[in-house]
Write a protein that holds these residues in place. Structure first.
Motif, PDB file in Angstrom:
ATOM      1  N   THR A 137       0.849  -1.191   0.000  1.00  0.00           N
ATOM      2  CA  THR A 137       0.000   0.000   0.000  1.00  0.00           C
ATOM      3  C   THR A 137       0.882   1.237   0.000  1.00  0.00           C
ATOM      4  O   THR A 137       1.730   1.401   0.894  1.00  0.00           O
ATOM      5  N   VAL A 138       0.701   2.085  -0.977  1.00  0.00           N
ATOM      6  CA  VAL A 138       1.500   3.316  -1.050  1.00  0.00           C
ATOM      7  C   VAL A 138       1.134   4.202   0.137  1.00  0.00           C
ATOM      8  O   VAL A 138      -0.041   4.525   0.339  1.00  0.00           O
ATOM      9  N   PRO A 139       2.123   4.579   0.939  1.00  0.00           N
ATOM     10  CA  PRO A 139       1.813   5.408   2.114  1.00  0.00           C
ATOM     11  C   PRO A 139       1.443   6.836   1.725  1.00  0.00           C
ATOM     12  O   PRO A 139       1.697   7.284   0.603  1.00  0.00           O
ATOM     13  N   THR A 140       0.843   7.540   2.682  1.00  0.00           N
ATOM     14  CA  THR A 140       0.548   8.962   2.481  1.00  0.00           C
ATOM     15  C   THR A 140       1.833   9.761   2.682  1.00  0.00           C
ATOM     16  O   THR A 140       2.569   9.544   3.641  1.00  0.00           O
ATOM     17  N   PHE A 141       2.098  10.669   1.768  1.00  0.00           N
ATOM     18  CA  PHE A 141       3.280  11.521   1.859  1.00  0.00           C
ATOM     19  C   PHE A 141       2.917  12.815   2.590  1.00  0.00           C
ATOM     20  O   PHE A 141       1.747  13.215   2.629  1.00  0.00           O
ATOM     21  N   SER A 142       3.913  13.459   3.133  1.00  0.00           N
ATOM     22  CA  SER A 142       3.677  14.748   3.809  1.00  0.00           C
ATOM     23  C   SER A 142       3.546  15.888   2.819  1.00  0.00           C
ATOM     24  O   SER A 142       3.176  16.998   3.201  1.00  0.00           O
ATOM     25  N   ALA A 143       3.864  15.614   1.549  1.00  0.00           N
ATOM     26  CA  ALA A 143       3.737  16.644   0.508  1.00  0.00           C
ATOM     27  C   ALA A 143       3.527  15.976  -0.839  1.00  0.00           C
ATOM     28  O   ALA A 143       3.893  14.816  -1.046  1.00  0.00           O
ATOM     29  N   ASN A 144       2.902  16.735  -1.740  1.00  0.00           N
ATOM     30  CA  ASN A 144       2.746  16.308  -3.144  1.00  0.00           C
ATOM     31  C   ASN A 144       1.903  15.044  -3.315  1.00  0.00           C
ATOM     32  O   ASN A 144       2.145  14.263  -4.244  1.00  0.00           O
ATOM     33  N   ASN A 145       0.911  14.823  -2.488  1.00  0.00           N
ATOM     34  CA  ASN A 145       0.155  13.583  -2.590  1.00  0.00           C
ATOM     35  C   ASN A 145      -0.615  13.426  -3.891  1.00  0.00           C
ATOM     36  O   ASN A 145      -1.068  12.323  -4.203  1.00  0.00           O
ATOM     37  N   ASP A 146      -0.756  14.505  -4.644  1.00  0.00           N
ATOM     38  CA  ASP A 146      -1.391  14.382  -5.961  1.00  0.00           C
ATOM     39  C   ASP A 146      -0.358  14.376  -7.083  1.00  0.00           C
ATOM     40  O   ASP A 146      -0.693  14.408  -8.266  1.00  0.00           O
ATOM     41  N   GLY A 147       0.936  14.306  -6.733  1.00  0.00           N
ATOM     42  CA  GLY A 147       1.993  14.331  -7.743  1.00  0.00           C
ATOM     43  C   GLY A 147       2.286  12.953  -8.302  1.00  0.00           C
ATOM     44  O   GLY A 147       1.973  11.926  -7.679  1.00  0.00           O
ATOM     45  N   PRO A 148       2.898  12.872  -9.489  1.00  0.00           N
ATOM     46  CA  PRO A 148       3.298  11.578 -10.055  1.00  0.00           C
ATOM     47  C   PRO A 148       4.221  10.838  -9.095  1.00  0.00           C
ATOM     48  O   PRO A 148       5.035  11.443  -8.397  1.00  0.00           O
ATOM     49  N   LEU A 149       4.083   9.512  -9.075  1.00  0.00           N
ATOM     50  CA  LEU A 149       4.852   8.691  -8.142  1.00  0.00           C
ATOM     51  C   LEU A 149       6.001   7.993  -8.865  1.00  0.00           C
ATOM     52  O   LEU A 149       5.789   7.307  -9.868  1.00  0.00           O
ATOM     53  N   LEU A 150       7.221   8.176  -8.347  1.00  0.00           N
ATOM     54  CA  LEU A 150       8.409   7.530  -8.897  1.00  0.00           C
ATOM     55  C   LEU A 150       8.903   6.467  -7.932  1.00  0.00           C
ATOM     56  O   LEU A 150       8.699   6.562  -6.718  1.00  0.00           O
ATOM     57  N   TYR A 151       9.562   5.465  -8.473  1.00  0.00           N
ATOM     58  CA  TYR A 151      10.242   4.451  -7.661  1.00  0.00           C
ATOM     59  C   TYR A 151      11.708   4.460  -8.071  1.00  0.00           C
ATOM     60  O   TYR A 151      12.032   4.420  -9.266  1.00  0.00           O
ATOM     61  N   VAL A 152      12.601   4.534  -7.075  1.00  0.00           N
ATOM     62  CA  VAL A 152      14.039   4.591  -7.337  1.00  0.00           C
ATOM     63  C   VAL A 152      14.705   3.427  -6.623  1.00  0.00           C
ATOM     64  O   VAL A 152      14.564   3.260  -5.408  1.00  0.00           O
ATOM     65  N   SER A 153      15.439   2.606  -7.383  1.00  0.00           N
ATOM     66  CA  SER A 153      16.140   1.479  -6.776  1.00  0.00           C
ATOM     67  C   SER A 153      17.344   1.102  -7.613  1.00  0.00           C
ATOM     68  O   SER A 153      17.234   0.955  -8.833  1.00  0.00           O
ATOM     69  N   PHE A 154      18.479   0.928  -6.950  1.00  0.00           N
ATOM     70  CA  PHE A 154      19.682   0.430  -7.622  1.00  0.00           C
ATOM     71  C   PHE A 154      20.010  -0.984  -7.172  1.00  0.00           C
ATOM     72  O   PHE A 154      21.155  -1.428  -7.272  1.00  0.00           O
ATOM     73  N   GLY A 155      19.005  -1.709  -6.689  1.00  0.00           N
ATOM     74  CA  GLY A 155      19.214  -3.090  -6.290  1.00  0.00           C
ATOM     75  C   GLY A 155      19.883  -3.190  -4.930  1.00  0.00           C
ATOM     76  O   GLY A 155      20.304  -2.201  -4.326  1.00  0.00           O
ATOM     77  N   SER A 156      19.991  -4.412  -4.445  1.00  0.00           N
ATOM     78  CA  SER A 156      20.527  -4.648  -3.104  1.00  0.00           C
ATOM     79  C   SER A 156      21.980  -4.225  -2.991  1.00  0.00           C
ATOM     80  O   SER A 156      22.419  -3.713  -1.960  1.00  0.00           O
ATOM     81  N   LEU A 157      22.764  -4.443  -4.051  1.00  0.00           N
ATOM     82  CA  LEU A 157      24.183  -4.111  -3.992  1.00  0.00           C
ATOM     83  C   LEU A 157      24.454  -2.663  -4.406  1.00  0.00           C
ATOM     84  O   LEU A 157      25.308  -1.997  -3.836  1.00  0.00           O
TER      85      LEU A 157
END
Length: 426
Positions: free
Chosen positions: A251-271
């Motif tokens: 479940t995407v949590p509620t953000f403290s700002a920009n809750n109507d903004g586009p949502l990005l996911y950033v990940s460079f993997g475990s390493l």
């Protein structure tokens, strides 16, 4: 069909491991027993998904926590090399990886014969880049899974594996192959001696594995495939069109700002999460934008402070449950991330640092599913422009929808399970 035993032996990395979990889940659903052969540090991961797992030493035996630290230190020690081009990584990161991989094959040979005799598999599926002679010689069908970039199965007309070259850069292809073979020759000679000690024929220079005569499974979808000069034999090579595991809901949590903004996911993997300077730079930039962002920081959560109100960091996310809910992804080019974005129709910006991430970054751009970005040499304005195009460009959006629709109809894990079970002839 009576219950059969399917053994999976993935490389000790989260990409191959979790890809094999997805296929294993589909095999188990069809009433068969699945077991994992595993680097000791990954045994608990497979058990958490409900599978039996047997440790196979791939290096000098050490406690699991020390093994995890070893690879973390190995990657972090190479962070300066992440700034180099793929060809300039050959005589440092790539060379050291192949030395470790060859050692892993030698170590595995000590354990595999007795473990195979114990579990008595009917089919063995290997997701790795190197041959394990005991598996080939066991006497049962063995399958090669190619969860890295498709060009791991070489062809003279396509970019060499790990090169990150453009499809049409034939001069670059030749230069990379030449340097790779020069640097890797002593390691390859050593591996060939090992093969001969196991009564296997030596491989040509540059080759560390062979295609299985039974079945080879590739993850790449039709829309990202390379144009080969010699098409792969469909009787032995099957494209899974992606292979996404089932993961717990998110479940995407509620953000403290920009809750109507586009949502990005950033990940460079475990390493790749050890590259904290880059992740902090991205977090600072995203904090100034209209977006929201979920950022995977791995085991380094304590190193972050003053997180912007429109950014949420965590040590891990159930990625196949997160990506469907976001609008775009910034990642390192690992093949799971690459194919999951395509599967769920999410454009990606790939900041590759090593291995086949370079190939996937070039491929995502050449097939118009997103953008390749230098890992460090970019301005805030350049990155924001790429993000905006991912979010709004109609050509990219149409391409993503078409590819996603196609891949989801294919159902890669079920497809893989069908092919694996068919090897038993029942």
């Amino acid at each position: 069909m009576s219950e059969k035993v399917f053994a999976f032996f993935p490389e000790a990395a989260f990409g191959p491991a979790l890809n094999s979990v997805g296929i294993a889940q589909a095999v188990a659903e069809k009433g068969h027993k699945v077991v994992f052969l595993s680097d000791p540090g990954f045994v608990d991961i497979y058990r958490e998904y409900g599978f039996e797992a047997y440790p196979v030493n791939l290096s000098e035996p050490m406690p699991a926590d020390k093994m995890a630290k070893f690879w973390e230190d190995f990657i972090n020690g190479h962070i300066p090399n992440f700034r180099k081009s793929p060809i300039d990584q050959i005589d440092n990161y790539v060379k050291e990886c192949w030395e470790a991989i060859v050692d892993s094959a030698k170590w595995a040979e000590k354990d595999l014969p007795s473990i195979l005799e114990k579990i008595k598999p009917d089919v063995i599926a290997v997701d790795n880049v190197i041959l394990f002679p005991a598996i080939k010689q066991y006497g049962k069908p063995w399958v090669r899974i190619i969860s890295c970039s498709e060009n791991e199965i070489e062809d003279d007309a396509i970019p060499p594996h790990l090169s990150g070259c453009s499809e049409n850069d034939t001069e670059g292809h030749a230069a990379f192959r030449k340097k790779f073979n020069e640097v890797i020759k002593p390691i390859h000679d050593d591996f060939n001696e090992f093969l001969q000690s196991c009564n296997e024929k030596p491989y040509p220079l540059g080759q560390f594995f062979e295609a299985s005569p039974f079945l080879n499974l590739l993850l790449y979808p039709e829309q990202a495939k390379f144009n080969r000069s010699k098409p792969l034999d469909p009787n032995k090579f099957q494209y899974l069109e992606g292979c996404v595991r089932k993961e717990k809901p998110y479940t995407v949590p509620t953000f403290s700002a920009n809750n109507d903004g586009p949502l990005l996911y950033v990940s460079f993997g475990s390493l790749g999460s050890g590259d904290t300077d880059l992740l902090k730079r991205l977090i600072t930039l995203l904090g100034k934008t209209r977006y929201r962002a979920l950022v995977n920081v791995g085991d380094y959560k304590d190193e972050y402070s003053d997180i912007p109100d429109n950014v949420i960091i965590d040590s891990w996310f159930p990625q196949p449950s997160v990506i469907p809910q976001v609008d775009a992804v910034i990642h390192h080019g690992g093949n799971n991330s690459f194919t999951e974005c395509l599967y769920f129709g999410k454009p990606a910006i790939i900041m590759a640092y090593v291995w086949d991430g370079h190939d996937n970054a070039m491929r995502v751009q050449e097939t118009h599913h997103g953008f390749r970005s230098d890992r460090y040499d970019w301005t805030d304005e350049e990155l924001i422009e790429k993000i905006e195009k991912c979010l709004t460009d109609p050509t990219i959006q149409a391409k993503m929808k078409s590819t996603s629709d196609y891949m989801q109809k294919q159902n890669g894990p079920q497809k893989a399970a069908k092919y694996l079970i068919s090897l038993l002839g029942e």
